[in-house]
Structure formats: C-alpha cells, structure tokens
Design an enzyme around this catalytic site. Structure first.
Site, PDB file in Angstrom:
ATOM      1  N   ASP A  34       0.840  -1.206   0.000  1.00  0.00           N
ATOM      2  CA  ASP A  34       0.000   0.000   0.000  1.00  0.00           C
ATOM      3  C   ASP A  34       0.873   1.254   0.000  1.00  0.00           C
ATOM      4  OD1 ASP A  34      -2.480  -1.260  -0.050  1.00  0.00           O
ATOM      5  OD2 ASP A  34      -2.536  -1.495   2.130  1.00  0.00           O
ATOM      6  N   GLU A  70      -4.293  10.247   4.759  1.00  0.00           N
ATOM      7  CA  GLU A  70      -4.592  11.202   5.823  1.00  0.00           C
ATOM      8  C   GLU A  70      -3.598  12.351   5.868  1.00  0.00           C
ATOM      9  OE1 GLU A  70      -1.452   9.381   6.638  1.00  0.00           O
ATOM     10  OE2 GLU A  70      -2.933   7.950   7.349  1.00  0.00           O
ATOM     11  N   ASP A  88      -1.392  15.698  21.672  1.00  0.00           N
ATOM     12  CA  ASP A  88      -0.258  15.439  20.779  1.00  0.00           C
ATOM     13  C   ASP A  88      -0.526  15.892  19.346  1.00  0.00           C
ATOM     14  OD1 ASP A  88       1.140  14.376  22.838  1.00  0.00           O
ATOM     15  OD2 ASP A  88       0.878  12.277  22.258  1.00  0.00           O
ATOM     16  N   TYR A 141      -3.358   4.912   9.707  1.00  0.00           N
ATOM     17  CA  TYR A 141      -3.065   5.605  10.973  1.00  0.00           C
ATOM     18  C   TYR A 141      -4.344   5.843  11.780  1.00  0.00           C
ATOM     19  CZ  TYR A 141      -0.238   8.876  13.842  1.00  0.00           C
ATOM     20  OH  TYR A 141       0.436   9.496  14.853  1.00  0.00           O
TER      21      TYR A 141
HETATM   22  P1  NAP Z   1       5.279   2.724   6.861  1.00  0.00           P
HETATM   23  O1  NAP Z   1       5.424   3.311   8.210  1.00  0.00           O
HETATM   24  O2  NAP Z   1       6.448   2.110   6.191  1.00  0.00           O
HETATM   25  O3  NAP Z   1       4.088   1.645   6.842  1.00  0.00           O
HETATM   26  C1  NAP Z   1       2.834   1.896   7.272  1.00  0.00           C
HETATM   27  C2  NAP Z   1       2.004   0.621   7.203  1.00  0.00           C
HETATM   28  O4  NAP Z   1       0.668   1.043   6.905  1.00  0.00           O
HETATM   29  C3  NAP Z   1       2.409  -0.385   6.110  1.00  0.00           C
HETATM   30  O5  NAP Z   1       2.254  -1.686   6.635  1.00  0.00           O
HETATM   31  C4  NAP Z   1       1.398  -0.124   5.001  1.00  0.00           C
HETATM   32  O6  NAP Z   1       1.071  -1.275   4.239  1.00  0.00           O
HETATM   33  C5  NAP Z   1       0.192   0.245   5.826  1.00  0.00           C
HETATM   34  N1  NAP Z   1      -0.799   1.062   5.102  1.00  0.00           N
HETATM   35  C6  NAP Z   1      -0.604   2.107   4.262  1.00  0.00           C
HETATM   36  N2  NAP Z   1      -1.790   2.561   3.836  1.00  0.00           N
HETATM   37  C7  NAP Z   1      -2.746   1.790   4.398  1.00  0.00           C
HETATM   38  C8  NAP Z   1      -4.155   1.759   4.330  1.00  0.00           C
HETATM   39  N3  NAP Z   1      -4.810   2.653   3.605  1.00  0.00           N
HETATM   40  N4  NAP Z   1      -4.816   0.849   5.070  1.00  0.00           N
HETATM   41  C9  NAP Z   1      -4.158  -0.056   5.835  1.00  0.00           C
HETATM   42  N5  NAP Z   1      -2.824  -0.098   5.941  1.00  0.00           N
HETATM   43  C10 NAP Z   1      -2.125   0.821   5.219  1.00  0.00           C
HETATM   44  O7  NAP Z   1       4.747   3.916   5.937  1.00  0.00           O
HETATM   45  P2  NAP Z   1       4.253   3.916   4.449  1.00  0.00           P
HETATM   46  O8  NAP Z   1       4.211   2.539   3.874  1.00  0.00           O
HETATM   47  O9  NAP Z   1       5.026   4.961   3.771  1.00  0.00           O
HETATM   48  O10 NAP Z   1       2.749   4.427   4.674  1.00  0.00           O
HETATM   49  C11 NAP Z   1       2.469   5.711   5.168  1.00  0.00           C
HETATM   50  C12 NAP Z   1       1.286   5.553   6.050  1.00  0.00           C
HETATM   51  O11 NAP Z   1       1.705   5.010   7.286  1.00  0.00           O
HETATM   52  C13 NAP Z   1       0.605   6.842   6.444  1.00  0.00           C
HETATM   53  O12 NAP Z   1      -0.270   7.291   5.440  1.00  0.00           O
HETATM   54  C14 NAP Z   1      -0.098   6.421   7.724  1.00  0.00           C
HETATM   55  O13 NAP Z   1      -1.419   5.995   7.462  1.00  0.00           O
HETATM   56  C15 NAP Z   1       0.668   5.225   8.215  1.00  0.00           C
HETATM   57  N6  NAP Z   1       1.167   5.489   9.562  1.00  0.00           N
HETATM   58  C16 NAP Z   1       0.640   4.754  10.577  1.00  0.00           C
HETATM   59  C17 NAP Z   1       0.982   5.015  11.888  1.00  0.00           C
HETATM   60  C18 NAP Z   1       0.346   4.202  12.973  1.00  0.00           C
HETATM   61  O14 NAP Z   1      -0.483   3.340  12.661  1.00  0.00           O
HETATM   62  N7  NAP Z   1       0.667   4.483  14.228  1.00  0.00           N
HETATM   63  C19 NAP Z   1       1.903   6.017  12.195  1.00  0.00           C
HETATM   64  C20 NAP Z   1       2.435   6.755  11.143  1.00  0.00           C
HETATM   65  C21 NAP Z   1       2.056   6.490   9.810  1.00  0.00           C
HETATM   66  P3  NAP Z   1       2.069  -1.997   3.227  1.00  0.00           P
HETATM   67  O15 NAP Z   1       2.960  -2.845   4.097  1.00  0.00           O
HETATM   68  O16 NAP Z   1       1.176  -2.805   2.338  1.00  0.00           O
HETATM   69  O17 NAP Z   1       2.831  -0.930   2.487  1.00  0.00           O
END
Ligand code: NAP
Length: 268
Positions: free
Chosen positions: A45, A123, A150, A163
């Site tokens: 993703d 987001e 935060d 997120y």
């Molecule tokens: P990452 O930190 O390397 O991975 C974030 C994880 O979120 C990966 O496992 C990715 O899936 C998954 N993901 C991305 N979009 C998703 C969706 N729409 N629904 C469910 N899971 C999803 O960062 P990245 O791959 O560059 O992705 C950026 C995203 O990380 C941001 O948009 C934010 O949503 C998320 N994030 C989450 C948190 C948290 O949950 N605490 C904190 C910061 C950011 P894949 O393994 O398939 O790539």
C-alpha cells in the site's frame, strides 16, 4: 493502452517488474511512465501511496492497479503469480473503474498571502515537535473545541484502515464521501476538554484547525512531512477529485478488512 509501472526497490519487486515488462512487450502493450492510462504499482500500500503522489496531477486520466508482493493490501489486488491474468485483463479493458474519495488540504502560513494546497489519499496530521499542541477546531466555520494534546489526524475512507485505525477511528466504507477527524493523545481534565471521539464529517462540511502561535508545528500528508513554516490555519474537506482504480475484478472492502485485521477464524 499505455501502461506505467511504479515499483518499490526491493530485489523481489525488481524481478516481478522485469517479468511484467516482458509480458507487456510480448503482447505489444506500450509501456509509458510519463503519460500512462493505467499505472501498475508493485509493492505494498505504501508503494501505491507513493505512486499516487507521483502522478497526482494526472489523476483525471489515470487509473491505478496494484500488484502486492506481500499480503492483500487496501490498494493492491493482484498477486505476483497472476501477471498473465492481469495482462489478459488489460487487453480486454473497456475503461471500467472504481473511484475513492480524497482529502483536500488548504494551508495558510503567517508569512504568505496565498494558501497552499495538498491532496491526501490516506490522511493528514498536525503535530507539534516536543511540546503539547494547542489548537482551535472549527467545524463548518463554527468554533467546536479548544484542543490540547499530541495532535490531530484527518483521514479519508480508504485511509481509515491506516493511521486512523491505530488512533481508534472508525473503519469507513470507501463508497462514503466523508472525512474523519481523530485525536492523537488529547488532554482531558478540569481545564481542557475535547470531544474525545472520532468525528465523521460529510462532503458539504469542512474542518478548520487554527494552531496556537508557535513555529514548531509540523504537518504530514500521507508519507510526506512538512516542517518549518508558521501555520496560520489548515482547512480540510472532501476533495472534488478522486482516485480511480481499474476494476477488472472486485475484492469487497469488508473482506479486505477481515483479511487484514482478523484473519483465518479456523486457525485456532
Ligand atoms: P510505513 O510506516 O512504512 O508503513 C505503514 C504501514 O501502513 C504499512 O504496513 C502499510 O502497508 C500500511 N498502510 C498504508 N496505507 C494503508 C491503508 N490505507 N490501510 C491499511 N494499511 C495501510 O509507511 P508507508 O508505507 O510509507 O505508509 C504511510 C502511512 O503510514 C501513512 O499514510 C499512515 O497511514 C501510516 N502510519 C501509521 C501510523 C500508525 O499506525 N501508528 C503512524 C504513522 C504512519 P504496506 O505494508 O502494504 O505498504
């Protein structure tokens, strides 16, 4: 039919990319990464998020399609061992698409007259480096609450499983034209009070965040971090633009949610 390929840089992905390119060439399908009609992403993703931002000025003419190298994703449908089926589907393409809402972000800075615009697929968040963030939150132009904590997160329906979900937000079906506001570590005591629940805002409404005077706020838009400028206000609404996916087959949204977060119920 012009196909663009957007892949992450793991060795496994490189191999799949080479296989796909060869299959497209064998079937006389044009590869064009500059002006594609369909962009095939290879990775997860996160890779699709990067491709979305790479092609964000061409959303009206591009449809996306995701090949996943790990698990079934929220933006990726095809497995790496299905490339032949995928190429056959491309050859019988008749423009079928499914579209999902995006988040429109409009930021004004204290030292600039004009707003800057961003578009998010998952987001946007607003946080403060090292200190508690204070901000006024308006819904539809009316002051709703004085937030301390935060930070705040505003997500799209397809971003609701990312997120937003970690923050206790609701999982939202992407057929709904809405955005969702969730709190990140809000302070609630006799002095400070917030709603403390995720809020879902319809397409004809908007959310405005006016941070307190400070220069150390930062904003994220999907994977991007934006620092260093004094934010006056940020307005969030459902964008008029959409992301479109080539819909050769459809994995039902709730099935994806089940597969990603619950898994096989017969395993235990
Ligand atoms: P990452 O930190 O390397 O991975 C974030 C994880 O979120 C990966 O496992 C990715 O899936 C998954 N993901 C991305 N979009 C998703 C969706 N729409 N629904 C469910 N899971 C999803 O960062 P990245 O791959 O560059 O992705 C950026 C995203 O990380 C941001 O948009 C934010 O949503 C998320 N994030 C989450 C948190 C948290 O949950 N605490 C904190 C910061 C950011 P894949 O393994 O398939 O790539």
């Amino acid at each position: 039919m012009k196909i663009g390929i957007f892949a992450n840089d793991t060795p496994q992905t490189e191999q799949i990319k080479n296989q796909l390119e060869q299959k497209l060439i064998d079937r006389h399908i044009t590869i064009d990464n500059t002006d594609p009609e369909i962009v095939i992403t290879i990775g997860g993703d996160g890779t699709l998020l990067s491709a979305f931002h790479h092609y964000q000025e061409q959303l009206e003419t591009i449809r996306f399609l995701g090949v996943h190298t790990g698990h079934l994703g929220f933006y990726t449908d095809w497995r790496a061992d299905e490339l032949d089926d995928l190429v056959i589907s491309l050859q019988s393409d008749n423009g079928q698409a499914v579209s999902y809402p995006l988040l429109d972000i409009s930021v004004t800075y204290h030292d600039e007259n004009q707003a800057r615009h961003y578009l998010a697929l998952n987001e946007a968040t607003l946080k403060r480096i090292g200190m508690t963030m204070g901000a006024d939150v308006y819904i539809g132009g009316e002051l709703f609450e004085r937030f301390r904590g935060d930070g705040l997160c505003v997500s799209t329906p397809t971003g609701s499983t990312a997120y937003n979900k970690s923050l206790g937000g609701a999982v939202i079906h992407p057929s709904l034209d809405v955005i969702q506001l969730t709190e990140i570590g809000s302070l609630n005591n006799l002095v400070y009070r917030t709603i403390s629940s995720p809020m879902i805002v319809p397409a004809n409404d908007w959310i405005t965040i006016v941070p307190n005077q400070a220069s150390d706020f930062f904003m994220t838009v999907d994977q991007e971090n934006i620092y260093g400028k004094q934010i006056e206000q940020i307005m969030f609404k459902v964008s008029k633009r959409k992301i479109r996916f080539a819909k050769y087959r459809h994995t039902e949204f709730w099935r994806r949610v089940q597969a990603a977060f619950i898994g096989d119920l017969n395993e235990n």
